[in-house]
Design a protein around this motif. Structure first.
Motif, mmCIF file in Angstrom:
data_model
loop_
_atom_site.group_PDB
_atom_site.id
_atom_site.type_symbol
_atom_site.label_atom_id
_atom_site.label_comp_id
_atom_site.label_asym_id
_atom_site.label_seq_id
_atom_site.Cartn_x
_atom_site.Cartn_y
_atom_site.Cartn_z
ATOM 1 N N LYS A 38 -12.218 -6.708 41.927
ATOM 2 C CA LYS A 38 -12.015 -7.183 43.292
ATOM 3 C C LYS A 38 -11.632 -8.664 43.324
ATOM 4 O O LYS A 38 -10.719 -9.066 44.051
ATOM 5 N N GLU A 39 -12.330 -9.485 42.522
ATOM 6 C CA GLU A 39 -12.038 -10.919 42.556
ATOM 7 C C GLU A 39 -10.628 -11.222 42.057
ATOM 8 O O GLU A 39 -9.970 -12.154 42.533
ATOM 9 N N THR A 40 -10.136 -10.438 41.106
ATOM 10 C CA THR A 40 -8.768 -10.640 40.614
ATOM 11 C C THR A 40 -7.759 -10.223 41.665
ATOM 12 O O THR A 40 -6.709 -10.866 41.837
ATOM 13 N N VAL A 41 -8.059 -9.150 42.387
ATOM 14 C CA VAL A 41 -7.185 -8.711 43.480
ATOM 15 C C VAL A 41 -7.064 -9.820 44.525
ATOM 16 O O VAL A 41 -5.964 -10.176 44.959
ATOM 17 N N GLU A 42 -8.190 -10.390 44.911
ATOM 18 C CA GLU A 42 -8.203 -11.399 45.971
ATOM 19 C C GLU A 42 -7.483 -12.685 45.566
ATOM 20 O O GLU A 42 -6.894 -13.361 46.411
ATOM 21 N N SER A 43 -7.509 -13.021 44.284
ATOM 22 C CA SER A 43 -6.856 -14.258 43.843
ATOM 23 C C SER A 43 -5.378 -14.058 43.518
ATOM 24 O O SER A 43 -4.556 -14.955 43.719
ATOM 25 N N LEU A 44 -5.018 -12.855 43.046
ATOM 26 C CA LEU A 44 -3.643 -12.630 42.598
ATOM 27 C C LEU A 44 -2.693 -12.261 43.732
ATOM 28 O O LEU A 44 -1.549 -12.734 43.763
#
Length: 649
Positions: free
Chosen positions: A334-340
């Motif tokens: 989830k955190e990678t989705v939100e940053s990318l």
């Protein structure tokens, strides 16, 4: 429910009162010469705009005094009622209609009267819908009445909940072709495939809408073929409203381009603590890739498939590795989705394997960036705009809780006990279920949702919570009190609550095995009522053997088709078993997740455009909502005779 025609008992009209002083409207006096009976004009009459209802009432009074012609008098009264309706004064119209009814409606005016009665009462609170529809069935279908009759039928059938009849009537109204098509199409795309056949038989005028829907479902994977068949459809149904005004989404679907995904990047954690999870998802994607190649090897070039490890990789590093790639599956975290996502270039099609907590904020941020990038195409902002296609696919446990709430609610249950383990996962599912349950009640205009909650952290608190929720503990206490008061042994059994109609469990497979026997032991065996127990896939473990199924006897649950005993991928199942031996339950789910993700990618354009279309996947029946979320509906099953049996509900 009030019956139509009773308004006159409660309201008075000075004009009507005057009319009643005409020497007795109800009985015609003896005459030396019978008045000539005028042939009434066809209903509905077009009333002069300069006239008021009072003019018509006065004219009716004069006609009656001079000619004693009841038909002509009643025609004028009905015209007065129509003018009151046109002035948005339904109560006064109801009064006039009531007086006409009391004196007996002439047969020649019954059609006109019925139409006005339906119009006068259709918008009242607690309108007697069935009576009004029956009245409209008596209205002659003439050029003057057809449109108004159809409009009222559309309104009343909608109030009745008969959407098919309402849509059929709407075709005859004076709405624009665009409005008719938009409204009927919006409804027809929500109807289940099973009901379409019945609707087609009952309402032939709706068959073009049904044919168009089937056409889009048949050619969903090939926009070019869809476009060609839509052109042929318009020729076949030339002159129909659909041919004149196709739904906008259909036009957009025919303009879609083939994806041509020849370079696909997959973002997964392939090292670190989540490496095993990433590897299983990767295996599913690879299996779908080779399955796709076998089917299409003569139709297109072999696509390039790259896997990028997201472990310890920052956004800049991931963007550099993506390069010019236009099709992306992932990231998984989830955190990678939100940053990318906010940093992806224009023209990238993304199927993220997770979703942010607040999708609206992510998409809104991207939309703002996209607008600025169009204005500043030469600036650095142009490299961080909204991707061409952004979708979110996940195995979120909250989605299962929501589906379970809808299923139980639609079965007619209204007083469930919800049992949830005190862990983050199951508490989230518990909260989602209750929130959605309350929303479903609000849709029925009910202020209070009846839910009994049980939370536990071990077998002791589980047993105690269930017995208290079912009032078994209180029943035991009452028995003990009677024994104490009488000093005799009371031969009785504790009884459970009778208002509970379903039990929902959000717990691990091990805890679910414990709670089901406790529930069965706590329910009253004498009232003949069986309270069903429902669970999600998070309560199922297919690795425990037959003992598990014995303890889960009669438990209903939802899970992926891939894990059901009967499904359509037996050849694939055999190949997977040979390639990856001894996959556990969670690995099978992650494999199916990866497989479906790859197969969805080329279909996302059509699924985003036509939200009613579905993809039958290993993880369930998949569709895409207006937020770009992949919605997953899983089949239902029950444990019977120590085995899983599918339920077709």
């Amino acid at each position: 429910m009030p019956h139509i025609g009773k308004a006159g008992k409660y309201f008075t009209l000075s004009a009507i009162t005057s009319l009643l002083l005409l020497g007795g409207c109800g009985s015609t006096p003896k005459q030396t010469k019978a008045p000539s009976e005028l042939t009434p004009k066809p209903a509905v009459q077009k009333v002069e705009e300069i006239l008021t209802p009072e003019h018509k009432l006065l004219e009716a009074k004069q006609v009656w005094a001079q000619t004693r012609n009841k038909i002509q008098r009643d025609l004028l009264l009905l015209q007065a009622a129509e003018l009151y309706l046109n002035d948005d004064k339904p109560v006064l119209a109801q009064q006039v209609l009531f007086e006409v009814k009391q004196d007996g409606v002439p047969n020649s005016l019954s059609s006109y009267y019925s139409l006005l009665m339906a119009k006068a009462y259709a918008s009242t609170s607690n309108a007697p819908v069935d009576e009004l529809i029956a009245l409209l069935n008596n209205v002659e279908d003439t050029e003057d009445t057809r449109v108004e009759k159809a409009r009222l039928q559309t309104q009343l059938y909608s109030q009745q909940g008969n959407d098919a009849a309402a849509a059929n009537s709407m075709l005859k109204t004076d709405l624009s072709d665009e409005d008719k098509v938009a409204r009927i199409w919006r409804w027809i795309t929500t109807v289940s495939a099973e009901n379409l056949k019945t609707i087609n038989e009952q309402y032939p005028d709706l068959s073009p809408f049904i044919s168009l829907r089937k056409l889009t479902e048949q050619y969903a994977a090939t926009p070019r073929q869809l476009d060609a068949n839509i052109s042929q459809f318009k020729q076949v149904y030339r002159g129909h409203v659909l041919a004149n005004a196709l739904p906008q989404e259909i036009i957009e679907a025919t303009q879609l381009q083939e994806t041509g995904a020849n370079d696909i990047a997959v973002l997964l954690p392939l090292s670190g603590r989540l490496a095993r999870t990433g590897d299983v998802v990767k295996n599913g994607i690879i299996s779908a890739y080779y399955s796709d190649v076998e089917k299409r090897q003569h139709e297109r070039e072999l696509p390039r498939l790259r896997f990028i490890d997201t472990n310890n990789a920052d956004t800049a590093s991931l963007l550099a590795q993506l390069g010019e790639t236009k099709f992306v599956i992932g990231p998984l975290l989830k955190e990678t989705v939100e940053s990318l996502i906010p940093a992806l270039p224009i023209g990238v099609n993304v199927l993220a394997l997770n979703r942010p907590d607040d999708i609206d904020s992510v998409t809104t941020t991207n939309a703002l960036i996209d607008s600025e990038s169009e204005l500043n195409a030469s600036s650095e902002l142009s490299s961080i705009a909204l991707p061409t296609s952004l979708n979110f696919f996940s195995l979120a446990p909250e989605d299962e809780a929501k589906q379970l709430a809808e299923f139980i609610f639609n079965k007619g249950y209204r007083a469930p006990i919800v049992i949830a383990a005190q862990s983050n996962l199951y508490q989230r599912m518990d909260e989602t279920f209750k929130t959605h349950w309350r929303e479903l009640h609000k849709q029925e205009n009910k202020q209070r949702a009846n839910i009994t909650s049980v939370s536990f952290n071990d077998s002791g608190s589980l047993r105690e919570g269930i017995t208290q929720a079912l009032d078994v503990a209180q029943s035991n206490a009452r028995i003990n009190q009677i024994e104490y008061m009488t000093n005799d042994e009371v031969y009785n059994m504790p009884r459970s609550r009778r208002d509970i109609d379903a039990i929902v469990a959000f717990a691990s497979p091990q805890d679910t095995e414990l709670l089901n026997p406790i529930i069965e032991a706590s329910l009253n065996p004498y009232d003949g009522k069986q309270v069903p127990v429902y669970a999600t896939s998070r309560s199922m473990d297919y690795d425990s053997g037959k003992n598990q199924w014995r303890d889960l006897q009669n438990v209903h649950f939802i899970d992926m088709p891939w894990l059901m005993p009967e499904h359509n991928w037996k050849v694939l199942e055999s190949e997977v078993a040979n390639a990856w031996e001894n996959q556990n339950t969670m690995q099978k789910r992650l494999f199916a997740f990866g497989y479906d993700a790859y197969q969805l990618l080329p279909e996302l354009g059509m699924l985003n455009t036509l939200n009613y279309l579905t993809h039958e996947g290993l993880t369930g029946t998949l569709s895409v909502n207006t937020k770009g979320e992949v919605v997953r509906k899983q089949p239902q099953a029950i444990i019977r005779n120590e085995a899983v049996q599918m339920l077709m509900e």
